[in-house]
Design an enzyme around this catalytic site. Sequence first.
Site, PDB file in Angstrom:
ATOM      1  N   GLU A 231       1.000  -1.289   0.211  1.00 41.74           N
ATOM      2  CA  GLU A 231       0.145   0.144   0.079  1.00 41.74           C
ATOM      3  C   GLU A 231       0.594   1.434  -0.056  1.00 41.74           C
ATOM      4  OE1 GLU A 231      -1.333   3.338   0.770  1.00 41.74           O
ATOM      5  OE2 GLU A 231      -2.136   2.435   2.842  1.00 41.74           O
ATOM      6  N   CYS A 265      -2.055   8.886   3.197  1.00 29.33           N
ATOM      7  CA  CYS A 265      -2.107   8.296   1.949  1.00 29.33           C
ATOM      8  C   CYS A 265      -2.992   8.780   1.373  1.00 29.33           C
ATOM      9  CB  CYS A 265      -1.840   6.772   0.916  1.00 29.33           C
ATOM     10  SG  CYS A 265      -2.924   5.415   2.272  1.00 29.33           S
TER      11      CYS A 265
END
Length: 462
Positions: A231, A265
């Site tokens: 990720e 993010c």
Amino acid sequence: MAIRTTSPVTGEVLKSFDELTADQLEDKLARAATAAESYRLTTVDQRAEWLGRAADHLEKEADSVSELITTEMGKTYRAAQEEVAKSVHGLRFYAAEGPAYLKDLPADASRVGAKKTYVTYQPIGPVLAVMPWNLPLWQAMRFAAPALTAGNVGLLKHASNVPQTALYMEQLFRDAGFPDDVFQTLLISSGRVEQVLRDERVKAATLTGSEPAGKSVGTIAGSEIKRVVLELGGSDPFIVMPSTNLERATDVAVLARTLNNGQSCINGKRFFVHADIYDAFVASFAAKMGALVVGDPMDESTDVGPLATESGRGDVAAYVDDALGKGAKALVGGKRPEGAGWFYPPTVLTDITPDMNMYHEEVFGPVAQVFRVTSLQQALELANGHPYGLGSNLWSEDEAERQMFIRDVESGMAFINGHTTSYPEIPFGGVKRSGYGRELSDLGMKEFMNAKTVWIGPDAPA
């Protein structure tokens, strides 16, 4: 990078830790392998009971843990409390749903000439988690809760600036009753991750972090034929169309850009606004961003605290300075403040062009880029032109626009009339350079399990 807690408010080193020696690391890996052999034989109901106890312990210690998170990485105390509450929920979710997720999956035996056939899910052993500092508890917990539910053993290599949160997690699971060594924190530098991942006792890895770190871990795991979930970065598009509720959209746009002091993010980072409402949106958005209070993260009146690291603040300032030097306009913010700490003001920039560095990168701080578009098609073309594809947002009441967005946006997650976030109930992850694999839900748990096919033949004739 030194392993230590440094105050983002003052820059003062508060506590330092020694890195594990070679012998200490070897001992931890050996103990993890031993623990895996017995832990895999525990029942999922027993694991669920321990998870529930961990949730209870964390809930009781919420105030002190929240203060620790704020101290180590600078998010507001209110945000830290929300992170702790989310982690408690994640633990309880897997305690409740884990047994159902791990039930055998039956198949049609008659179609394959069997008396019985099914898929059973089994743990694979020690899993290395390389985790970031921005959500120091929740990010690691969303690995730990499903991994421990599955019967795997966790090895946490946390970011070097949140060592106390990392050590707390190890203690939390021990206090909850999990067997010794089922979850261990490794105080090591990033340069030693390769050694751990190549160790035959470590069966897989998950990493949340930068694209370079993901490339490194992905390459190592591939060469060892080990599973990995990545990720990585995100520069999420936030698309606003004329049919939306503008007041609600601007409120959430501010939250989406400044959540976690702008260091997530899945923050909305690039705002694509239809020309028909562009002026009204920008005026409201800039006013609301400019009204946010920047200051001591422990103060209840503070909306945005400091960035977590000095280098991170330097990167944000460099992106903004580069853009302003090439013609971008700052409607609010845009200047690094004087004084102690690693603060940076909420900033709204317009007139962004492809020759500016931030156009192609991820800005990890409270800086919004706003673009004028004339259609959803144009917004999607600009959104998809970025190398990252983690989350995405559309604000629209038009069903045709919604379906077009869901179909055409290049992202792992598509949120409509709400900002991207993570829930243990649904999968989380990206596409393109944002990585691969999924966290959370049953998919995240099964990333690190062996889906074993079982085929049992017909009974022999009497």
